[in-house]
Design a protein around this motif. Sequence first.
Motif, PDB file in Angstrom:
ATOM      1  N   ASP A  13      57.964   4.319 -23.715  1.00 36.87           N
ATOM      2  CA  ASP A  13      58.625   5.441 -24.386  1.00 36.87           C
ATOM      3  C   ASP A  13      58.470   6.737 -23.601  1.00 36.87           C
ATOM      4  N   GLU A  14      57.341   6.885 -22.918  1.00 35.50           N
ATOM      5  CA  GLU A  14      57.113   8.110 -22.159  1.00 35.50           C
ATOM      6  C   GLU A  14      57.966   8.143 -20.893  1.00 35.50           C
ATOM      7  N   ALA A  15      58.132   6.967 -20.261  1.00 36.06           N
ATOM      8  CA  ALA A  15      58.905   6.873 -19.026  1.00 36.06           C
ATOM      9  C   ALA A  15      59.884   5.700 -19.144  1.00 36.06           C
TER      10      ALA A  15
ATOM     11  N   SER B 215      65.667  15.901 -12.163  1.00 36.39           N
ATOM     12  CA  SER B 215      65.714  17.057 -13.074  1.00 36.39           C
ATOM     13  C   SER B 215      65.671  16.602 -14.525  1.00 36.39           C
ATOM     14  N   TYR B 216      65.444  15.302 -14.732  1.00 40.64           N
ATOM     15  CA  TYR B 216      65.393  14.735 -16.089  1.00 40.64           C
ATOM     16  C   TYR B 216      63.982  14.790 -16.671  1.00 40.64           C
ATOM     17  N   GLY B 217      63.004  14.235 -15.945  1.00 39.61           N
ATOM     18  CA  GLY B 217      61.641  14.125 -16.447  1.00 39.61           C
ATOM     19  C   GLY B 217      61.075  12.756 -16.149  1.00 39.61           C
ATOM     20  N   SER B 218      60.046  12.354 -16.868  1.00 43.55           N
ATOM     21  CA  SER B 218      59.389  11.073 -16.603  1.00 43.55           C
ATOM     22  C   SER B 218      60.332   9.914 -16.890  1.00 43.55           C
ATOM     23  N   ALA B 219      60.365   8.957 -15.965  1.00 41.91           N
ATOM     24  CA  ALA B 219      61.265   7.817 -16.105  1.00 41.91           C
ATOM     25  C   ALA B 219      60.769   6.685 -15.213  1.00 41.91           C
ATOM     26  N   SER B 220      61.301   5.492 -15.457  1.00 45.34           N
ATOM     27  CA  SER B 220      61.059   4.334 -14.606  1.00 45.34           C
ATOM     28  C   SER B 220      62.382   3.963 -13.948  1.00 45.34           C
ATOM     29  N   ILE B 221      62.361   3.781 -12.620  1.00 44.08           N
ATOM     30  CA  ILE B 221      63.583   3.413 -11.913  1.00 44.08           C
ATOM     31  C   ILE B 221      63.285   2.265 -10.957  1.00 44.08           C
ATOM     32  N   SER B 222      64.334   1.688 -10.404  1.00 42.26           N
ATOM     33  CA  SER B 222      64.205   0.524  -9.527  1.00 42.26           C
ATOM     34  C   SER B 222      63.290   0.796  -8.337  1.00 42.26           C
ATOM     35  N   VAL B 223      62.621  -0.258  -7.886  1.00 40.84           N
ATOM     36  CA  VAL B 223      61.709  -0.151  -6.741  1.00 40.84           C
ATOM     37  C   VAL B 223      62.459   0.032  -5.424  1.00 40.84           C
TER      38      VAL B 223
END
Length: 423
Positions: free
Chosen positions: A253-255, A310-318
């Motif tokens: 939820d945080e990222a 510019s969005y914030g904490s997130a998880s993205i592809s390696v």
Amino acid sequence: MTPEIEKRIKAVRAGRVPAGYKRTKVGIVPKDWGEVRFHDMFSRVVRKNKEGNTNVLTISAQYGLINQNEFFNKTVASDDKSNYYLMKKGEFAYNKSYSNGYPFGALKRLDFYDKGIVSPLYICFAASENNQCPDFYVHYFEAGLMNKEIQAFAQEGARNHGLLNISVDDFFNSNLLNPPLSEQKKIAEILATQDRVIELKEKLIAEKQNQKKYLSQILLTGKKRVGDYKDPWEYSALSNYLTIKDVRQIPNDEAPLMAFIAGIGVSPKGERYDRSFLVKNDKKEYKRTDLNDFIYSSNNLDVGSIGLNSYGSASISVVYEIFSVNSNAVPVVLSSIIQLPENLNYALRFRQGAIYGQYRIYAEDFLSMKIKIPSLPEQKAIADVLSAADEEILLMQKDLEQEKLKKKSLMQLLLTGLVRVNE
């Protein structure tokens, strides 16, 4: 808005028929409004492209029927276009593909070209002689007032391939509202006036964005200096300003799991980019990114897949390279300088890989690249100037959104007869 109109709107939305109104297949409308079949107002166009026209059109939410090359920067049409429908200016097309904002397809008029061709999957039509105000129906279609009719006969199962299964007969037998001609013309003119307001504000924003682009170019290259700064800019390796960040985690939820979209940055995946259903392992780890991280994609760096988070904490592809910005640099200024054409072109020299689309620019190579950059105080001064320009553009965009909401509200009230033009 008068208390009487507010009372009427409340009654209609509650399903009650107020005085002076009637219930029809299309909804509760004024008693003097007609209800007609689509084929009473429009006739089908099945003109084949026998003249070899190459102006291939697609439907855009903002621009209507527009050339594919202008919209996509490529043509996705087949080589043989003789079977395409040839349209003339003022004729309409219905694209049965559902898309964002158009759950039951889009109906648009050809306004920007004298002629053009569309896929034979489109349903093309023209205003009949007894339809003396097609401008009214341009707004009627834009407001989505055909959606209820289309929904009634569209075969939902066909959505698996993105195309609604709608027969031509069903389409032309659908119901349309038909107000008195004088009222149609007044409604069309009111909405066209609002369109002109929106168009003017869009042009002003585009001008302001071009001014900001020019300002950025001269400030970020040192052609124009801010304040009293006169010290020469020095070439320095990116390793002095960026630190590799490789934090792996399961999205939470945080990222949450996000996309990194070219020209946009970190954003919700949406339908187009969401491939999470292909991932069978719910324990799969992704790279974590936080606000003001610098990110790039080796494969798509040359088409804009590079920039700040510019969005914030997130998880993205390696597959993405992620860096934190050191305290000796202003993130937005550093990012903008890196993205200057001469620097991006230099970065592309580090590409490795024999197969197109499978390139790799290693983080270590990227960090070895040298850029010309001002001192930290001058970076902050540049950031202040550009931030002020961004703030002005943002205020203009908010004003534009209000005008678009006003247009949407006007369409819902005027095109359904909830508010009469003489009130």
